[in-house]
Scaffold this active site. Structure first.
Site, PDB file in Angstrom:
ATOM      1  N   CYS A 262       0.896  -1.175   0.000  1.00 53.72           N
ATOM      2  CA  CYS A 262       0.000   0.000   0.000  1.00 53.72           C
ATOM      3  C   CYS A 262       0.922   1.210   0.000  1.00 53.72           C
ATOM      4  O   CYS A 262       1.260   1.747   1.045  1.00 53.72           O
ATOM      5  CB  CYS A 262      -0.867  -0.006   1.251  1.00 53.72           C
ATOM      6  SG  CYS A 262      -1.975  -1.416   1.306  1.00 53.72           S
ATOM      7  N   ALA A 263       1.351   1.622  -1.164  1.00 55.64           N
ATOM      8  CA  ALA A 263       2.581   2.413  -1.251  1.00 55.64           C
ATOM      9  C   ALA A 263       2.403   3.920  -1.381  1.00 55.64           C
ATOM     10  O   ALA A 263       3.315   4.671  -1.046  1.00 55.64           O
ATOM     11  CB  ALA A 263       3.409   1.909  -2.423  1.00 55.64           C
ATOM     12  N   CYS A 450      -0.602   4.117  11.185  1.00 57.21           N
ATOM     13  CA  CYS A 450      -0.479   5.415  11.858  1.00 57.21           C
ATOM     14  C   CYS A 450      -1.690   5.628  12.760  1.00 57.21           C
ATOM     15  O   CYS A 450      -2.305   6.685  12.734  1.00 57.21           O
ATOM     16  CB  CYS A 450      -0.332   6.548  10.837  1.00 57.21           C
ATOM     17  SG  CYS A 450      -1.679   6.656   9.675  1.00 57.21           S
TER      18      CYS A 450
HETATM   19  C1  LIG Z   1      -1.145   4.494   4.916  1.00 59.41           C
HETATM   20  S1  LIG Z   1      -1.322   4.868   3.242  1.00 59.41           S
HETATM   21  C2  LIG Z   1       0.243   4.381   2.620  1.00 59.41           C
HETATM   22  C3  LIG Z   1       1.322   5.402   2.816  1.00 59.41           C
HETATM   23  C4  LIG Z   1       2.609   5.018   2.101  1.00 59.41           C
HETATM   24  N1  LIG Z   1       3.065   3.700   2.489  1.00 59.41           N
HETATM   25  C5  LIG Z   1       3.726   6.022   2.334  1.00 59.41           C
HETATM   26  O1  LIG Z   1       4.515   5.838   3.267  1.00 59.41           O
HETATM   27  O2  LIG Z   1       3.818   7.004   1.584  1.00 59.41           O
HETATM   28  C6  LIG Z   1      -2.341   3.574   2.713  1.00 59.41           C
HETATM   29  C7  LIG Z   1      -2.515   3.471   1.201  1.00 59.41           C
HETATM   30  O3  LIG Z   1      -3.196   2.233   0.974  1.00 59.41           O
HETATM   31  C8  LIG Z   1      -3.940   2.372  -0.213  1.00 59.41           C
HETATM   32  N2  LIG Z   1      -4.905   1.255  -0.218  1.00 59.41           N
HETATM   33  C9  LIG Z   1      -6.036   1.098   0.511  1.00 59.41           C
HETATM   34  N3  LIG Z   1      -6.610  -0.091   0.233  1.00 59.41           N
HETATM   35  C10 LIG Z   1      -5.823  -0.692  -0.689  1.00 59.41           C
HETATM   36  C11 LIG Z   1      -5.879  -1.920  -1.375  1.00 59.41           C
HETATM   37  N4  LIG Z   1      -6.877  -2.777  -1.179  1.00 59.41           N
HETATM   38  N5  LIG Z   1      -4.894  -2.215  -2.255  1.00 59.41           N
HETATM   39  C12 LIG Z   1      -3.865  -1.346  -2.477  1.00 59.41           C
HETATM   40  N6  LIG Z   1      -3.769  -0.157  -1.861  1.00 59.41           N
HETATM   41  C13 LIG Z   1      -4.725   0.161  -0.976  1.00 59.41           C
HETATM   42  C14 LIG Z   1      -4.526   3.751  -0.108  1.00 59.41           C
HETATM   43  O4  LIG Z   1      -4.837   4.243  -1.403  1.00 59.41           O
HETATM   44  C15 LIG Z   1      -3.376   4.527   0.550  1.00 59.41           C
HETATM   45  O5  LIG Z   1      -2.622   5.186  -0.433  1.00 59.41           O
END
Ligand SMILES: C[S@@+](CC[C@H](N)C(=O)[O-])C[C@H]1O[C@@H](n2cnc3c(N)ncnc32)[C@H](O)[C@@H]1O
Length: 535
Positions: A262-263, A450
């Site tokens: 989840c990047a 977080c």
């Molecule tokens: C906590 S943020 C990630 C922050 C990132 N790791 C960083 O440090 O910049 C969570 C991310 O998960 C993505 N997300 C949520 N559900 C998801 C899924 N089923 N598959 C892939 N990404 C997902 C969201 O779009 C969001 O960008």
């Protein structure tokens, strides 16, 4: 000459927010933290951290060089430039210190007895302002009559209130006129919720007519945090300290194959790639097209080559039918098509000359439309992925989507219920199952969130260790955070949430907003993967 006057009778123009919680959530967190500690956590969440942490892109520059450039820049911009310091445990990180809380004096109207000119902003806008942002047009909810460009305005925040139907609302029609008297909308509610003074960049009419742009430039803030917009682009990345630590805990090695599930926006992805000296492969997934674009843009800015970003639902990231685990399904090419402008009355033909139904035409248009439109998609190229073969990664980072109840500053938290928190936990466990499938035996999984919610942190670790006998908690380096929470909580007659055992608490890192580190609330667990057996 106009003089600063403290118009603050009775603390009305102070900033003394208190975070409201759903009562059941408050009882649950009070059980986990102890009531008095939770009350301090709750209060710390309403303030920004006292510093900004900047991660240096050591592929392009050095911490020393960035330090020197920042000093020059800040000396040029500020009469009293902010302090910059370093942490010996994190050589690529610089802390730039803010100040506050300050108690701004608000300029009264030049004519005595005429109330202050005021602006009310939305809660989300206020949270951004407390982090150092300016006030943009969409954030302004209400404004005094006759505000002209250049006028000084006192800025307060409207926080959500309950609706009759059980939801939450700001309860202000955008464009409402303020008179500066107790008959004003939300007058009593805004007592003690003033975040500073600013200068209107537009007249009142302009603010509510314009679609974008700065509406008010903050000149006198409750908290001063230097802003780093467009500063040393590609050389530094503004990132919370625990996020920087997470990438280091993963300990990626040059040449390895890493999955960041989840990047977006790519903060940890780029940190991982830099630690690998841009050698190896970092696969970055996100389910949103726009967010994958953000990862690609950041990697490009930082001149990092080893990152491949794909649009993919992490829940669908395991593909047992492919052997080439990086196989790319298709490339979405941006084509900006405005559906509203297309004439659907003229029937179109398909490749074989058959007329298409309107439904098919609409579907085709939707597929083509990647420009800003109903799906809000940004133009650009993003690759889709069919998923990856099991056991194909050396290390997997699951920085899970979560309730984000650790993010600061936060002025509202009451929308989360015990049920909604449990739903986050369920989603995270499903994602974690995929991480376990994708990592190779002998590999590493790092899980982070977080949020301060033990149900998304310690309870996930409990699930992981109880479900997968081949996972063990691994020590973390660097270890800056505190121990995890031990114990359990009886949610209802049928469900008790289990957290950590005593022996496990020191192996995870919990960043507590109340601690001396003054960070956001954050959690990191690191798992070593043994020989896999069926769960
Ligand atoms: C906590 S943020 C990630 C922050 C990132 N790791 C960083 O440090 O910049 C969570 C991310 O998960 C993505 N997300 C949520 N559900 C998801 C899924 N089923 N598959 C892939 N990404 C997902 C969201 O779009 C969001 O960008």
């Amino acid at each position: 000459m106009q003089v600063d006057v403290d118009v603050d009778a009775g603390g009305r123009y102070a900033f003394t927010p208190s975070l409201k919680w759903d009562p059941h959530v408050e009882a649950y967190f009070s059980h986990a933290y102890g009531a008095s500690h939770f009350s301090r956590v709750s209060s710390a969440l309403t303030r920004p951290s006292s510093y900004s942490s900047l991660r240096v892109n050591t592929l392009k520059t050095s911490t020393h060089l960035v330090h020197t450039k920042l000093l020059q820049l800040l000396r040029h911009q500020h009469q009293h430039p902010p302090l910059i310091s370093q942490n010996p445990a994190l050589p690529d990180v610089l802390y730039v210190w803010g100040t506050g809380p300050h108690h701004p004096s608000y300029h009264p109207h030049p004519r005595p007895a005429v109330p202050l000119k005021e602006v009310i902003v939305s809660r989300k806008c206020a949270e951004a302002v407390l982090r150092g942002a300016q006030i943009y047009v969409p954030g302004v909810m209400a404004c005094s009559a006759h505000v002209e460009k250049g006028d000084k305005v006192a800025v307060s925040v409207a926080i959500e209130k309950p609706t009759h139907t059980g939801g939450w609302t700001l309860g202000i029609t955008r464009g409402t006129v303020l008179h500066g008297t107790p008959s004003d909308i939300r007058y009593e509610d805004r007592h003690g919720l003033y975040i500073g003074e600013g200068v209107a960049f537009m007249s009142r009419t302009g603010i509510f007519r314009a679609k974008e742009g700065i509406a008010v430039e903050m000149t006198n803030r409750v908290y001063h945090l230097p802003s780093f917009n467009d500063v040393l682009e590609g050389e530094i990345f503004l990132q919370n300290l625990p996020s920087i630590v997470t990438a280091r805990v993963l300990d990626p090695q040059p040449g390895e194959k890493i999955l960041d599930m989840c990047a977006a926006p790519g903060g940890k992805t780029t940190a991982i790639a830099i630690l690998m000296k841009d050698k190896g492969e970092v696969i970055a997934l996100d389910r949103s097209h726009n967010k994958v674009m953000d990862i690609l843009k950041l990697a490009d800015e930082m001149e990092i080559k080893c990152i491949k970003a794909y649009k993919l639902d992490a829940l669908k990231s395991v593909n047992t039918s492919i052997t080439d685990e990086n196989e790319v399904k298709s490339e979405e090419q941006s084509v900006i098509v405005d559906e509203e402008c297309l004439d659907l009355t003229n029937l179109q033909k398909d490749e074989k000359g058959r007329y298409l139904s309107k439904a098919v035409m609409r579907k085709r248009m939707r597929q083509m439309r990647n420009g800003p439109g109903k799906n809000n998609s940004k133009g650009g190229k993003v690759a889709n992925s069919k998923g990856f073969a099991p056991n194909s990664f050396d290390r997997v980072l699951l920085d899970a989507p979560c309730s984000a109840l650790g993010l600061r500053p936060r002025l509202f938290a009451a929308e989360e219920t015990v049920d909604s928190l449990r739903r986050h936990g369920t989603y995270q466990r499903r994602m974690f199952d995929r991480a376990v499938q994708l990592v190779r035996p002998g590999g590493v999984i790092v899980y982070s969130t977080c949020t301060i919610n033990p149900g998304e942190n310690e309870a996930l670790v409990r699930y992981a260790l109880d479900t997968y006998g081949f996972l063990t908690l691994a020590p973390q380096s660097p270890k800056i955070g505190g121990p995890g929470i031990v114990g359990s909580y009886r949610i209802d007659e049928t469900h008790t949430e289990e957290w950590l055992k005593e022996s496990e608490a020191e192996l995870v890192q919990r960043f507590d907003p109340v601690s001396d580190m003054d960070t956001i609330g954050f959690f990191i667990a690191k798992f070593m993967v043994g020989m896999k057996r069926e769960a």
